[in-house]
Design a protein around this motif. Structure first.
Motif, short mmCIF file in Angstrom:
data_model
loop_
_atom_site.label_atom_id
_atom_site.label_comp_id
_atom_site.label_asym_id
_atom_site.label_seq_id
_atom_site.Cartn_x
_atom_site.Cartn_y
_atom_site.Cartn_z
N ASP A 222 -4.21 -14.57 -4.87
CA ASP A 222 -5.03 -13.76 -5.50
C ASP A 222 -5.87 -13.09 -4.42
O ASP A 222 -6.32 -11.76 -4.61
N ILE A 223 -6.48 -13.63 -3.46
CA ILE A 223 -7.29 -13.36 -2.39
C ILE A 223 -6.59 -12.00 -1.68
O ILE A 223 -7.06 -10.94 -1.22
N ALA A 224 -5.28 -12.43 -1.27
CA ALA A 224 -4.26 -11.37 -0.76
C ALA A 224 -4.15 -10.16 -1.55
O ALA A 224 -4.03 -9.14 -0.95
N LYS A 226 -6.07 -9.14 -3.96
CA LYS A 226 -7.48 -8.30 -4.15
C LYS A 226 -7.69 -7.35 -2.88
O LYS A 226 -8.54 -6.52 -2.91
N ALA A 227 -7.07 -7.90 -1.62
CA ALA A 227 -7.24 -7.35 -0.32
C ALA A 227 -6.59 -5.91 -0.36
O ALA A 227 -7.10 -4.79 0.32
N PRO A 292 -3.71 -16.87 3.40
CA PRO A 292 -4.90 -16.68 2.92
C PRO A 292 -5.50 -17.75 1.94
O PRO A 292 -6.36 -17.64 0.96
N SER A 320 -6.82 -17.46 7.23
CA SER A 320 -8.27 -17.89 6.94
C SER A 320 -8.81 -18.87 8.00
O SER A 320 -8.01 -19.82 8.53
N GLU A 340 -11.87 -16.99 1.75
CA GLU A 340 -12.12 -16.35 0.27
C GLU A 340 -12.81 -15.16 0.26
O GLU A 340 -13.49 -14.79 -0.68
N HIS A 342 -11.73 -11.62 0.58
CA HIS A 342 -10.82 -10.47 0.43
C HIS A 342 -10.96 -9.11 1.35
O HIS A 342 -10.19 -8.32 1.80
N LEU A 345 -10.30 -10.05 4.97
CA LEU A 345 -8.98 -10.10 5.39
C LEU A 345 -8.43 -8.77 5.32
O LEU A 345 -7.52 -8.21 5.97
#
Length: 391
Positions: A222-224, A226-227, A292, A320, A340, A342, A345
């Motif tokens: 999800d972090i990837a 959101k980026a 991520p 990360s 964590e 984004h 990232l």
């Protein structure tokens, strides 16, 4: 020599086990594998590159609680005990190599060990920390303490313990009475032949970022995602392609909802997992590999095989900044971002897009590292362990 490997996983997507098994076949060993089957896509028995695969149970990755998670493992354990004993009576295995998670799968070899087999426990993931982070439990909780006791018993039972990285070797030695000489670290090294086959990346229509692996909250997919709005604002042709199994059905649905919410349809795509050979082709059409994963009691020390795979394919890596990655790599080999975060990232991805020289430098430095850290070089350590146990 007859060898059996056991794992609560799928052989075709576990590159660590494939490396072991095919290397033993190269030496003239007969190798069996006992593991999982995908619900409708895998035969109960098949032979793949000289390895006999026995799939004794299916798994749908829909565990909603620790109890459903353990129930499926226990079912595999009970069926596996009987099947392994039957196979041992037929094959007379010299070595039984059992892979966690969970640690207590090693006791499937209890009767074969009494009959003369030597047992290797291969710890891919340390289970007490894995349990605490996956289910958000305290290390002082009853089940976490129970997992720690089971780990100690499992390590004591095995004739030799292979661990997936050096940080975990140190940790396991500190909480075990077993001789330090009965432990060693073997990372998930890439194959040299795949490194040599890698080709320079030519200009493509899209600036593709890839993530192959488990799709779970712990792995930070999800972090990837959101980026990506920040990335596509600067790089309209950027695309994120995710290949893997969903560790949790609810999380998988959350990712689809997140893609919709951020208007990323067509820019972020989720695909089924693919075999290693297919991944090599996918990497040829990509520009960056991303790792991520979140920080945490487990993930901060869990080595990501994806990093080696990206390096082998000639892809610059954005990962990360965790304890395990700083142990093996530095800023000359990987572009790190804060776990964590984004926005950080996205910044790293955009910077790499703009800076071709940095991309090339990261690839060059990582290739130099892989020249001494690939399976063709490091498999000698595994051969040494097998020869030592086989006598």
């Amino acid at each position: 020599m007859n060898v059996c490997m056991v794992a609560y996983s799928y052989y075709q997507t576990d590159h660590r086990i494939i490396n072991y098994a095919e290397s033993l076949v190269e030496r003239g060993c007969r190798v069996d594998f006992i593991g999982l089957k995908k619900a409708t896509k895998t035969k109960r028995f098949m032979r793949l590159k000289g390895v006999d695969l026995y799939s004794i149970q299916s798994r749908n990755h829909n565990e909603q609680s620790i109890f459903s998670y353990l129930y499926k493992m226990m079912t595999f354990f009970l069926i596996g005990c009987l099947f392994l004993l039957w196979q041992h009576l037929r094959r007379s295995y010299r070595i039984i190599h059992i892979h966690n998670v969970p640690d207590w799968l090693v006791f499937m070899a209890f009767l074969p060990k009494l009959l003369g087999a030597k047992v290797i426990l291969d710890i891919h993931d340390i289970f007490p920390e894995f349990y605490c982070q996956k289910f958000n439990k305290s290390s002082d909780s009853f089940l976490a303490q129970l997992a720690l006791k089971v780990e100690k018993l499992s390590v004591s039972f095995a004739d030799y313990v292979i661990v997936a990285n050096d940080l975990w070797v140190k940790k396991l030695r500190s909480r075990s009475k077993k001789s330090p000489h009965k432990f060693c670290a073997i990372l998930n090294y890439p194959r040299w032949e795949l490194i040599k086959k890698s080709v320079p990346h030519t200009t493509k229509k899209y600036f593709t970022i890839v993530y192959p692996g488990t799709i779970s909250h712990l792995h930070g997919v999800d972090i990837a995602i959101k980026a990506m709005p920040l990335v596509t604002k600067k790089i309209p042709q950027a695309r994120l392609h995710i290949y893997g199994l969903a560790g949790n059905a609810d999380y998988y649905q959350e990712l689809h909802a997140l893609i919709e919410k951020l208007n990323l349809n067509g820019k972020v795509e989720l695909f089924e997992p693919v075999h290693h050979e297919e991944l090599a082709k996918i990497y040829e059409n990509a520009y960056i590999g991303v790792v991520p994963k979140r920080n945490g009691i487990f993930s901060s020390e869990a080595f990501s095989t994806k990093i080696f795979d990206f390096m082998a394919a000639g892809l610059p890596v954005v990962a990360s900044r965790t304890k395990i990655d700083l142990h093996y790599f530095d800023d000359s080999m990987i572009m790190f971002f804060e776990p964590e975060n984004h926005m950080d990232l996205a910044k790293c991805i955009v910077n790499l897009y703009k800076d071709k020289k940095t991309r090339e430098s990261l690839v060059k430095q990582s290739r130099q590292f892989l020249a001494q850290n690939n399976w063709s070089v490091r498999k000698k350590e595994y051969y040494r362990i097998v020869d030592q146990l086989a006598g």
